[in-house]
Design a protein around this motif. Structure first.
Motif, PDB file in Angstrom:
ATOM      1  N   LEU A   1       0.625  -1.198  -0.042  1.00 21.05           N
ATOM      2  CA  LEU A   1       0.179   0.386  -0.084  1.00 21.05           C
ATOM      3  C   LEU A   1       1.350   1.160   0.151  1.00 21.05           C
ATOM      4  O   LEU A   1       1.706   1.768   0.668  1.00 21.05           O
TER       5      LEU A   1
ATOM      6  N   PHE B   1      -5.978  -3.112   5.843  1.00 20.49           N
ATOM      7  CA  PHE B   1      -4.735  -3.761   4.431  1.00 20.49           C
ATOM      8  C   PHE B   1      -3.945  -5.009   5.146  1.00 20.49           C
ATOM      9  O   PHE B   1      -3.722  -5.922   4.471  1.00 20.49           O
TER      10      PHE B   1
ATOM     11  N   ALA C   1      -8.738  -6.140   0.385  1.00 21.44           N
ATOM     12  CA  ALA C   1      -7.994  -5.814   1.264  1.00 21.44           C
ATOM     13  C   ALA C   1      -7.183  -4.552   1.266  1.00 21.44           C
ATOM     14  O   ALA C   1      -8.003  -3.175   2.068  1.00 21.44           O
ATOM     15  N   TYR C   2      -7.966  -4.593  -0.026  1.00 19.56           N
ATOM     16  CA  TYR C   2      -7.993  -2.965  -0.935  1.00 19.56           C
ATOM     17  C   TYR C   2      -9.540  -1.852  -1.422  1.00 19.56           C
ATOM     18  O   TYR C   2      -9.305  -0.543  -0.893  1.00 19.56           O
TER      19      TYR C   2
END
Length: 302
Positions: free
Chosen positions: A158, A171, A239-240
């Motif tokens: 990230l 994340f 996660a994103y």
């Protein structure tokens, strides 16, 4: 007959891996286009939603020789994404002398000079966002084969220009949950690897807030290793996407945009100077536009 059976099995495994990467690419492209369509309020909501432009790529090879290629999918100037690329490719042929030497040194494969054949398949993604509050992100997973051995690699990290502790925690929590089935210490190992790999030595800092990184992964159990790299890829969207959904409606000002552009300079420096995938792609003759897709549309240096 036994040698042929082993060869046939590996061909089937290579095909399965390549098919998986294409399927992951399709899911991510669909999810990102849905984000564009659903951005109906906030900054830039009044402009047309972004769509991916898809083109075929080919690995450079002597005339008439098939060396593989893939699909380059790039979206520019959307409501949410300023530039995002999702590339998938399967390439093969013979490694040049420089790549042979690097492979032999890193993997301990002296036979590369006698038989330099290779096959590689994978997906690579980089997203640069319109909103400075939305973090940029990178993800890739891949399989590499030579007559001397096979291995997997991959990871995600990230890259926010404006950091939010909650976003970073989410994340990493999702990445950890997808790593844990493969060993209690695997997340910690891959996180430490990412911290080391995504470090910018000449700046003395990381390019973002980390993630996970895995390379040269071969336990000898192809099914287990393939399952691990699939879980790394499967972790990406959960996660994103929540981070983008959380931040995409926030207003920003000129100062915050300036912070974003300067931070992008770090990303460009890292990818052009240190990134192993960039070096490999250019050294093996893959489409330069696809290899350099990761570069931001605009950046600044102070």
């Amino acid at each position: 007959m036994k040698e042929r059976a082993v060869t046939d099995l590996m061909e089937a495994e290579k095909a399965r891996a390549a098919e998986w990467f294409v399927g992951l690419r399709d899911r991510i492209v669909a999810a990102f286009e849905e984000l564009e369509l659903s951005q109906t309020s906030g900054p830039l909501a009044d402009q047309p939603p972004g769509r991916f432009e898809v083109s075929r790529t080919r690995r450079a090879a002597p005339e008439g020789e098939d060396a593989g290629g893939g699909l380059m999918s790039v979206m520019r100037g959307g409501r949410v994404f300023e530039k995002v690329g999702v590339n998938v490719s399967t390439v093969f042929g013979a490694l040049g002398a420089e790549a042979q030497a690097a492979m032999a040194a890193r993997r301990g494969l002296p036979g590369m000079t006698e038989d330099p054949r290779f096959w590689a398949s994978g997906i690579s993604l980089v997203a640069h966002m319109q909103n400075p509050h939305c973090p940029a992100v990178h993800m890739n997973t891949r399989m590499f084969w030579t007559p001397h051995g096979w291995w997997f690699g991959g990871g995600a990290d990230l890259n926010p220009c404006i950091e939010y502790d909650g976003d970073t925690a989410h994340f990493h929590e999702v990445l950890k949950a997808h790593c844990e089935p493969h060993g209690a210490g695997e997340y910690d190992r891959l996180k430490a690897w990412a911290d080391d790999y995504f470090h910018i030595p000449h700046r003395g800092r990381a390019r973002g807030v980390g993630g996970i990184f895995l390379d040269d992964h071969c336990t000898g159990d192809w099914e287990a290793d393939f399952a691990f790299v699939r879980d790394i890829g499967s972790a990406f969207l959960p996660a994103y996407l929540p981070l983008v959904e959380r931040r995409r409606g926030m207003d920003w000002d000129a100062e915050e945009k300036e912070i974003q552009l300067v931070h992008r300079g770090l990303y460009a420096e890292y990818n052009l100077v240190y990134d192993r995938g960039t070096k490999f792609g250019l050294a093996t003759g893959h489409d330069a536009n696809a290899v350099l897709m990761s570069l931001p549309p605009m950046a600044k240096w102070v």
